[in-house]
Design a protein around this motif. Sequence first.
Motif, short mmCIF file in Angstrom:
data_model
loop_
_atom_site.label_atom_id
_atom_site.label_comp_id
_atom_site.label_asym_id
_atom_site.label_seq_id
_atom_site.Cartn_x
_atom_site.Cartn_y
_atom_site.Cartn_z
N SER A 198 -55.64 -12.00 19.61
CA SER A 198 -55.12 -13.32 19.99
C SER A 198 -54.16 -13.86 18.94
N MET A 199 -54.50 -13.67 17.66
CA MET A 199 -53.65 -14.17 16.59
C MET A 199 -52.31 -13.42 16.55
N LYS A 200 -52.33 -12.13 16.81
CA LYS A 200 -51.09 -11.36 16.86
C LYS A 200 -50.19 -11.86 17.99
N GLN A 201 -50.81 -12.14 19.14
CA GLN A 201 -50.03 -12.64 20.27
C GLN A 201 -49.42 -14.00 19.96
N ARG A 202 -50.17 -14.86 19.28
CA ARG A 202 -49.64 -16.18 18.92
C ARG A 202 -48.45 -16.06 17.98
N LEU A 203 -48.56 -15.13 17.03
CA LEU A 203 -47.45 -14.94 16.09
C LEU A 203 -46.21 -14.41 16.80
N LEU A 204 -46.39 -13.43 17.69
CA LEU A 204 -45.24 -12.87 18.41
C LEU A 204 -44.60 -13.91 19.33
N LYS A 205 -45.42 -14.75 19.97
CA LYS A 205 -44.87 -15.80 20.83
C LYS A 205 -44.12 -16.85 20.01
#
Length: 347
Positions: free
Chosen positions: A126-133
């Motif tokens: 989830s944290m990786k997705q937030r960073l990429l977004k």
Amino acid sequence: QMAILDSRKKEPILAKGLPNRASRVVKELARYQEQGKVQIASEAGCLGYTLYRELSAFGFDCRVIPPATVFHGGDGAVKTDYRDAVDIAWMLRRNEGESIAVPTKEDEATRDMIRCRGDLTENQKSMKQRLLKFLLRKGVNYESERYWTGKHSPWLRGLKFEEGMEQVTMEEYLEEVQRLEEKIRRLDKKIEEAAMSERYGEAVRKLRAFRGIDYLTALSLVCEIGDYQRFPTAEAFMSYLGLVPSEYSSGKKRKQGGITKTGNGHVRKRLTESSWHDARPNQESKRLEQRREGTEERTIRYADKAMRRLHEKYTRMVYKGKSKQTAITAEAREPAGFIWGVMKGAA
């Protein structure tokens, strides 16, 4: 909520709520032992097995019944704690409601550690997705679609933003990803140590002979399932994992749907993930060869048989036009059967 049904009477004689303390429940039930044999059943849930162990240690005949098997009569739309307690009491009267397999304290502790690792992995995802977004919103694009590789991570650390608060946001996201990665790495080491212990070592070594199964999946299969002898057939084990097709048939019509997804979802997820390795051509990698060191030859032959069969089934389904995801999900039934076989002593 507790309901007590006397064998000589037709209706529950008492239904009351008790505090969530095992000692209090034991004390309440102890006085009924003087009147004869006491059978106790509770619904499996978030409270774990503490109450079961306390009652069993006191000498009670206990069962832990899966919620899905509790019979609610004709009106399943009404569900209350009182009604659940009464329904379970009637199931005991009819000698229904087979207990789930209660793990030992050591198996439960190891299983909790593995599940903790899964929770951290989900948090990191989830944290990786937030960073990429966040980067997408700022118009910062990476040259490749392969993220979180040896090249991508240094690129992230080298990013600079004109706005100071944007720089802080990016660094906080990245720091949290790295912090979770370090936690997962520490847990992986603990899991490997547990898998190599005297208690689990032999079973884990057999399972690691299969392609796509290493310490994490192997130890999960051992701790989550426990005694494989309780499954008389491979089909029964597949059904327990929810990997068999759902079905609605009437008369001459037969309609099958997706998998039932009942039973142990943690093991089902591990097997589905490991099945992606069977999409590749059959060949023994160096890592697999190292994992098989010290394993009996007949177990290796059994694992090779599984590898050939699984790849052939995957290839056949994709050739017929099935999507890769559908093929993998359907194929995940097959390794369950082979795992049941090796744990039952077939290899």
